[in-house]
Design an enzyme around this catalytic site. Structure first.
Site, PDB file in Angstrom:
ATOM      1  N   HIS A 224      72.622 -48.894 -68.455  1.00 14.35           N
ATOM      2  CA  HIS A 224      71.551 -48.734 -69.904  1.00 14.35           C
ATOM      3  C   HIS A 224      71.258 -50.175 -69.673  1.00 14.35           C
ATOM      4  O   HIS A 224      70.913 -51.440 -69.060  1.00 14.35           O
ATOM      5  CB  HIS A 224      71.592 -47.977 -70.886  1.00 14.35           C
ATOM      6  CG  HIS A 224      70.571 -47.543 -71.843  1.00 14.35           C
ATOM      7  ND1 HIS A 224      69.390 -47.981 -71.788  1.00 14.35           N
ATOM      8  CD2 HIS A 224      70.664 -47.085 -73.158  1.00 14.35           C
ATOM      9  CE1 HIS A 224      68.604 -47.867 -72.381  1.00 14.35           C
ATOM     10  NE2 HIS A 224      69.450 -46.970 -73.363  1.00 14.35           N
ATOM     11  N   HIS A 263      65.775 -45.769 -61.649  1.00 12.34           N
ATOM     12  CA  HIS A 263      65.824 -45.338 -62.482  1.00 12.34           C
ATOM     13  C   HIS A 263      65.659 -43.778 -62.958  1.00 12.34           C
ATOM     14  O   HIS A 263      65.266 -42.700 -61.858  1.00 12.34           O
ATOM     15  CB  HIS A 263      64.729 -45.833 -62.930  1.00 12.34           C
ATOM     16  CG  HIS A 263      64.511 -46.026 -64.598  1.00 12.34           C
ATOM     17  ND1 HIS A 263      63.392 -44.729 -65.456  1.00 12.34           N
ATOM     18  CD2 HIS A 263      64.129 -46.231 -65.161  1.00 12.34           C
ATOM     19  CE1 HIS A 263      63.788 -44.938 -66.462  1.00 12.34           C
ATOM     20  NE2 HIS A 263      64.223 -46.596 -66.807  1.00 12.34           N
ATOM     21  N   ASP A 320      65.462 -54.129 -66.467  1.00 10.68           N
ATOM     22  CA  ASP A 320      66.462 -55.376 -66.313  1.00 10.68           C
ATOM     23  C   ASP A 320      66.459 -55.859 -65.050  1.00 10.68           C
ATOM     24  O   ASP A 320      67.108 -56.958 -64.738  1.00 10.68           O
ATOM     25  CB  ASP A 320      68.007 -54.390 -66.620  1.00 10.68           C
ATOM     26  CG  ASP A 320      68.335 -53.301 -67.399  1.00 10.68           C
ATOM     27  OD1 ASP A 320      68.065 -54.443 -68.578  1.00 10.68           O
ATOM     28  OD2 ASP A 320      68.039 -52.120 -67.706  1.00 10.68           O
TER      29      ASP A 320
HETATM   30  C1  LIG Z   1      69.579 -45.386 -63.687  1.00  9.04           C
HETATM   31  C2  LIG Z   1      70.160 -44.702 -62.930  1.00  9.04           C
HETATM   32  C3  LIG Z   1      71.556 -44.499 -63.566  1.00  9.04           C
HETATM   33  C4  LIG Z   1      69.269 -44.089 -62.817  1.00  9.04           C
HETATM   34  O1  LIG Z   1      70.171 -42.771 -62.193  1.00  9.04           O
HETATM   35  P1  LIG Z   1      69.703 -41.288 -61.103  1.00  9.04           P
HETATM   36  O2  LIG Z   1      68.990 -40.989 -62.321  1.00  9.04           O
HETATM   37  O3  LIG Z   1      71.514 -40.240 -61.069  1.00  9.04           O
HETATM   38  O4  LIG Z   1      69.074 -42.000 -59.996  1.00  9.04           O
HETATM   39  P2  LIG Z   1      68.200 -41.162 -58.763  1.00  9.04           P
HETATM   40  O5  LIG Z   1      68.938 -39.403 -59.405  1.00  9.04           O
HETATM   41  O6  LIG Z   1      67.085 -41.130 -58.156  1.00  9.04           O
HETATM   42  O7  LIG Z   1      69.455 -41.600 -57.901  1.00  9.04           O
HETATM   43  C5  LIG Z   1      69.530 -40.860 -56.813  1.00  9.04           C
HETATM   44  C6  LIG Z   1      70.245 -41.519 -55.630  1.00  9.04           C
HETATM   45  O8  LIG Z   1      70.420 -42.829 -55.458  1.00  9.04           O
HETATM   46  C7  LIG Z   1      71.441 -43.455 -55.826  1.00  9.04           C
HETATM   47  N1  LIG Z   1      71.360 -44.907 -56.699  1.00  9.04           N
HETATM   48  C8  LIG Z   1      70.371 -45.166 -57.497  1.00  9.04           C
HETATM   49  N2  LIG Z   1      70.163 -46.646 -57.830  1.00  9.04           N
HETATM   50  C9  LIG Z   1      71.096 -47.166 -57.816  1.00  9.04           C
HETATM   51  C10 LIG Z   1      71.345 -48.571 -57.212  1.00  9.04           C
HETATM   52  N3  LIG Z   1      70.990 -48.978 -58.017  1.00  9.04           N
HETATM   53  N4  LIG Z   1      72.044 -48.435 -56.068  1.00  9.04           N
HETATM   54  C11 LIG Z   1      73.016 -47.970 -55.352  1.00  9.04           C
HETATM   55  N5  LIG Z   1      72.388 -46.203 -55.824  1.00  9.04           N
HETATM   56  C12 LIG Z   1      71.634 -45.960 -56.515  1.00  9.04           C
HETATM   57  C13 LIG Z   1      72.340 -42.673 -56.812  1.00  9.04           C
HETATM   58  O9  LIG Z   1      73.139 -42.663 -57.094  1.00  9.04           O
HETATM   59  C14 LIG Z   1      72.106 -41.056 -56.055  1.00  9.04           C
HETATM   60  O10 LIG Z   1      72.675 -41.462 -55.332  1.00  9.04           O
HETATM   61  P3  LIG Z   1      73.414 -39.426 -54.286  1.00  9.04           P
HETATM   62  O11 LIG Z   1      72.321 -38.779 -54.543  1.00  9.04           O
HETATM   63  O12 LIG Z   1      74.105 -40.253 -53.122  1.00  9.04           O
HETATM   64  O13 LIG Z   1      73.467 -39.180 -56.008  1.00  9.04           O
HETATM   65  C15 LIG Z   1      70.423 -45.941 -61.370  1.00  9.04           C
HETATM   66  O14 LIG Z   1      69.258 -45.943 -60.433  1.00  9.04           O
HETATM   67  C16 LIG Z   1      71.530 -46.658 -61.771  1.00  9.04           C
HETATM   68  O15 LIG Z   1      72.628 -46.769 -61.990  1.00  9.04           O
HETATM   69  N6  LIG Z   1      71.314 -48.188 -61.507  1.00  9.04           N
HETATM   70  C17 LIG Z   1      71.930 -49.019 -61.686  1.00  9.04           C
HETATM   71  C18 LIG Z   1      71.801 -49.574 -62.904  1.00  9.04           C
HETATM   72  C19 LIG Z   1      70.737 -50.321 -63.123  1.00  9.04           C
HETATM   73  O16 LIG Z   1      69.381 -51.079 -63.474  1.00  9.04           O
HETATM   74  N7  LIG Z   1      69.930 -49.314 -64.995  1.00  9.04           N
HETATM   75  C20 LIG Z   1      69.369 -49.664 -65.495  1.00  9.04           C
HETATM   76  C21 LIG Z   1      67.989 -48.599 -65.775  1.00  9.04           C
HETATM   77  S1  LIG Z   1      67.096 -49.027 -66.915  1.00  9.04           S
END
Ligand SMILES: CC(C)(COP(=O)(O)OP(=O)(O)OC[C@H]1O[C@@H](n2cnc3c(N)ncnc32)[C@H](O)[C@@H]1OP(=O)(O)O)[C@@H](O)C(=O)NCCC(=O)NCCS
Length: 393
Positions: A224, A263, A320
């Site tokens: 987050h 996201h 972020d």
């Molecule tokens: C924010 C977050 C938790 C959302 O996750 P989510 O709801 O699971 O997102 P999605 O469903 O679109 O993810 C789909 C896939 O992409 C991957 N993915 C998403 N963001 C990623 C990232 N920044 N780096 C690597 N892989 C990522 C997920 O692990 C998932 O992989 P899988 O299908 O093999 O399990 C995720 O994008 C993340 O961890 N981002 C990095 C942290 C961050 O910037 N957080 C601030 C958010 S405002």
């Protein structure tokens, strides 16, 4: 009698749990609205104080209303002496998000409205929190360096005063205005993890400060608000790396994440990230620090290509990603980047807490109480009985 629905292990993605009039996101189209206004318009035309008023009251303030609101905030800025004395006793290497989370309940202790469960009293508490959170963050930064806490300067804007109290230097107007825009961009974001935490806590009729402390805890996590500090850590590490695509590939191959990308709701570019990318570019050119914008763009493009080659769509920069280089160029220390997110989001948290408590958009407030499916062992039920652990009677 509530209907039983099973939606397990989904992080509640796509599940609607309440009505809200505070903000709206269209994750497919990349739209964010606060109280009926597009984020692009607010970022361009409104100050953080106007947006805080909007979130709390539902409409943009007229001139007199804005002046009164700003005056109200100025009057309550001062931190109580016992809070400052407490901060001075805390370990100086404490994480600033822990400090913030621990200090918010201290602020509750001298709030004259705490025991009044009315909308007006909660708005007054919100004003105190909005006014004091930046002061608290700046005070902690001074105290941990063994420096005097600086008095606030009431002639400065909310953002400019924060930078003054943090650095002991009055910022240039352009820098203060850019920080103000960052605060507008981060002020609310519907039912994200921290806002949901705030709402869930106050749904028990706990007070606003208890809700906000929970929100700060949720915001601190790296998935987050904690992501901005980790983006900056990544950029600093990548400064000396020439093979960025190779680094991205290795990170993803090892199951790692590229911080600041992806996201839970946006499946296209986060509208706030577009603003921040442009801001990072402009600031970099002005300060001769173009390298941070250039490096961020290289990471963004390299990651998008790598995600595409793995068949993963819709993982784009979130708020972020570009706020990290922007704050870095404002000389905001890396571990204060998430607290800066908090001093903005406080307006949204308070607006949601008030909505949760006084049910503006719903028939009546409810206590959140989901269920979990028990998948452990049964004892004394289902035919099994108590057996003492080995070696005990
Ligand atoms: C924010 C977050 C938790 C959302 O996750 P989510 O709801 O699971 O997102 P999605 O469903 O679109 O993810 C789909 C896939 O992409 C991957 N993915 C998403 N963001 C990623 C990232 N920044 N780096 C690597 N892989 C990522 C997920 O692990 C998932 O992989 P899988 O299908 O093999 O399990 C995720 O994008 C993340 O961890 N981002 C990095 C942290 C961050 O910037 N957080 C601030 C958010 S405002």
């Amino acid at each position: 009698m509530a209907q039983t629905v099973t939606i397990k292990n989904t992080g509640l993605r796509g599940v609607t749990v309440a009505d809200t009039k505070v903000s709206f996101i269209d994750g497919e189209k990349g739209i964010l609205i606060y109280r009926g206004y597009r984020i692009e318009d607010l970022a361009e035309h409104s100050s953080y104080m106007e947006v805080a008023y909007l979130l709390l009251n539902g409409s943009l303030p007229k001139k007199g209303e804005l002046e009164r609101f700003e005056q109200q905030c100025l009057k309550v800025r001062q931190l109580p002496g016992y809070v400052l004395e407490s901060l001075k006793k805390w370990p100086r290497d404490s994480n600033p998000m822990d400090v913030l989370q621990a200090a918010v309940p201290l602020l509750a202790m001298d709030d004259p409205d705490l025991s009044q469960e009315t909308r007006d009293a909660n708005v007054q508490m919100a004003v105190r929190l909005i006014a004091r959170l930046p002061i608290l963050v700046a005070a902690w930064h001074r105290i941990r360096q063994g420096l005097d806490v600086l008095p606030s300067d009431d002639s400065l804007s909310h953002a400019a005063n924060f930078l003054w109290q943090l650095h002991g230097q009055i910022p240039e107007d352009e820098v203060a205005n850019d920080l103000d825009t960052c605060l507008v961009l981060h002020a609310d974001h519907t039912f994200n993890a921290s806002t949901f935490s705030c709402r869930q806590v106050v749904s028990t009729q706990a007070h606003m400060y208890a809700g906000v402390a929970a929100g700060i805890g949720a915001l601190s996590g790296s998935l987050h608000g904690g992501a901005n500090a980790r983006v900056m850590k990544m950029l600093l590490e990548l400064e000396s790396v020439t093979d960025i695509p190779g680094w991205i590939k290795n990170t993803l191959d090892g199951g790692g994440k590229i911080m600041g990308l992806g996201h839970a709701v946006y499946k296209t570019m986060d509208p706030r990230a577009k603003f921040l990318r442009e801001m990072a570019n402009r600031m970099g050119k002005k300060l001769g620090l173009e390298k941070w914008h250039e490096l961020s763009v290289r990471v963004e493009q390299g990651a998008l290509q790598e995600f595409a080659s793995r068949g993963k769509k819709g993982i784009q920069p979130n708020v972020d990603f570009y706020s990290a280089p922007v704050y870095y160029m404002m000389e905001i220390p890396r571990d204060l980047m998430t607290p800066v997110f908090a001093i903005s989001r406080i307006a949204g948290w308070c607006a949601h807490i008030i909505e949760e408590k006084f049910g503006e958009a719903q028939e009546k407030p409810v206590l959140y109480r989901p269920k979990a499916e028990y998948v452990g062992n049964y004892c004394g039920l289902m035919g099994c009985s108590y057996e003492p652990p080995e070696g005990r009677e």
